[in-house]
Design a protein around this motif. Structure first.
Motif, PDB file in Angstrom:
ATOM      1  N   LEU A   1      -3.101  58.856  -2.415  1.00  0.00           N
ATOM      2  CA  LEU A   1      -1.924  58.310  -1.730  1.00  0.00           C
ATOM      3  C   LEU A   1      -1.815  58.873  -0.309  1.00  0.00           C
ATOM      4  O   LEU A   1      -1.564  58.126   0.645  1.00  0.00           O
ATOM      5  N   ALA A   2      -2.024  60.170  -0.143  1.00  0.00           N
ATOM      6  CA  ALA A   2      -1.973  60.785   1.185  1.00  0.00           C
ATOM      7  C   ALA A   2      -3.071  60.219   2.084  1.00  0.00           C
ATOM      8  O   ALA A   2      -2.848  59.995   3.288  1.00  0.00           O
ATOM      9  N   PHE A   3      -4.244  59.967   1.520  1.00  0.00           N
ATOM     10  CA  PHE A   3      -5.341  59.385   2.296  1.00  0.00           C
ATOM     11  C   PHE A   3      -4.958  57.998   2.814  1.00  0.00           C
ATOM     12  O   PHE A   3      -5.161  57.684   3.988  1.00  0.00           O
ATOM     13  N   PHE A   4      -4.387  57.163   1.928  1.00  0.00           N
ATOM     14  CA  PHE A   4      -4.001  55.819   2.351  1.00  0.00           C
ATOM     15  C   PHE A   4      -2.889  55.852   3.404  1.00  0.00           C
ATOM     16  O   PHE A   4      -2.897  55.074   4.345  1.00  0.00           O
ATOM     17  N   VAL A   5      -1.968  56.748   3.266  1.00  0.00           N
ATOM     18  CA  VAL A   5      -0.905  56.888   4.265  1.00  0.00           C
ATOM     19  C   VAL A   5      -1.498  57.310   5.601  1.00  0.00           C
ATOM     20  O   VAL A   5      -1.122  56.780   6.665  1.00  0.00           O
ATOM     21  N   ALA A   6      -2.449  58.222   5.574  1.00  0.00           N
ATOM     22  CA  ALA A   6      -3.093  58.665   6.799  1.00  0.00           C
ATOM     23  C   ALA A   6      -3.880  57.518   7.451  1.00  0.00           C
ATOM     24  O   ALA A   6      -3.820  57.333   8.678  1.00  0.00           O
ATOM     25  N   VAL A   7      -4.583  56.730   6.658  1.00  0.00           N
ATOM     26  CA  VAL A   7      -5.361  55.608   7.202  1.00  0.00           C
ATOM     27  C   VAL A   7      -4.426  54.584   7.846  1.00  0.00           C
ATOM     28  O   VAL A   7      -4.682  54.108   8.955  1.00  0.00           O
ATOM     29  N   VAL A   8      -3.347  54.251   7.170  1.00  0.00           N
ATOM     30  CA  VAL A   8      -2.396  53.283   7.715  1.00  0.00           C
ATOM     31  C   VAL A   8      -1.752  53.826   8.995  1.00  0.00           C
ATOM     32  O   VAL A   8      -1.568  53.087   9.978  1.00  0.00           O
TER      33      VAL A   8
ATOM     34  N   PHE B   1      -3.036  56.037  11.140  1.00  0.00           N
ATOM     35  CA  PHE B   1      -4.023  56.019  12.231  1.00  0.00           C
ATOM     36  C   PHE B   1      -4.319  54.586  12.698  1.00  0.00           C
ATOM     37  O   PHE B   1      -4.511  54.356  13.884  1.00  0.00           O
ATOM     38  N   ALA B   2      -4.320  53.650  11.770  1.00  0.00           N
ATOM     39  CA  ALA B   2      -4.609  52.266  12.136  1.00  0.00           C
ATOM     40  C   ALA B   2      -3.456  51.658  12.929  1.00  0.00           C
ATOM     41  O   ALA B   2      -3.677  50.774  13.774  1.00  0.00           O
ATOM     42  N   ALA B   3      -2.236  52.130  12.671  1.00  0.00           N
ATOM     43  CA  ALA B   3      -1.083  51.575  13.374  1.00  0.00           C
ATOM     44  C   ALA B   3      -1.019  52.009  14.828  1.00  0.00           C
ATOM     45  O   ALA B   3      -0.352  51.383  15.634  1.00  0.00           O
ATOM     46  N   GLY B   4      -1.664  53.101  15.112  1.00  0.00           N
ATOM     47  CA  GLY B   4      -1.641  53.363  16.506  1.00  0.00           C
ATOM     48  C   GLY B   4      -1.618  54.738  16.957  1.00  0.00           C
ATOM     49  O   GLY B   4      -1.499  55.119  18.028  1.00  0.00           O
TER      50      GLY B   4
END
Length: 101
Positions: free
Chosen positions: A89-96, A98-101
């Motif tokens: 879950l923490a990995f997905f939050v981090a990816v989102v 970073f992808a957001a900006g």
């Protein structure tokens, strides 16, 4: 030195609607009817005291001394599952993020 027992604050009693000296404490009482000037704060203090005196219920994966080997194994696997789920879950939050900006 200033006298800390006297109060320069007043509060209207929610029970009798009269003004009373208020020291901003949850256990302050009305000078006229004796009711609590801040009943919500008094309830909050009572709830905190009640919760402090209650024994805590063990969590689902807390290993007890009377658990047998099989139960201990599955409780440990449950803990590992919780940690892995949290990491994913923490990995997905981090990816989102970073992808957001």
């Amino acid at each position: 030195m200033t006298d800390t027992t006297s109060s320069s604050f007043t509060k209207k009693c929610p029970h009798c609607q009269q003004w009373s000296a208020w020291n901003q404490r949850p256990n302050d009482r009305c000078e006229h009817c004796g009711g609590f000037l801040d009943p919500r704060a008094q309830r909050r203090v009572e709830d905190e005291n009640r919760k402090a005196n209650e024994p805590e219920a063990p969590s689902v994966f807390e290993i007890q001394s009377d658990d047998n080997v099989v139960v201990r194994f599955f409780k440990r696997m449950g803990r590992v599952g919780q940690v892995v789920f949290g990491a994913i879950l923490a990995f997905f939050v981090a990816v989102v993020t970073f992808a957001a900006g």
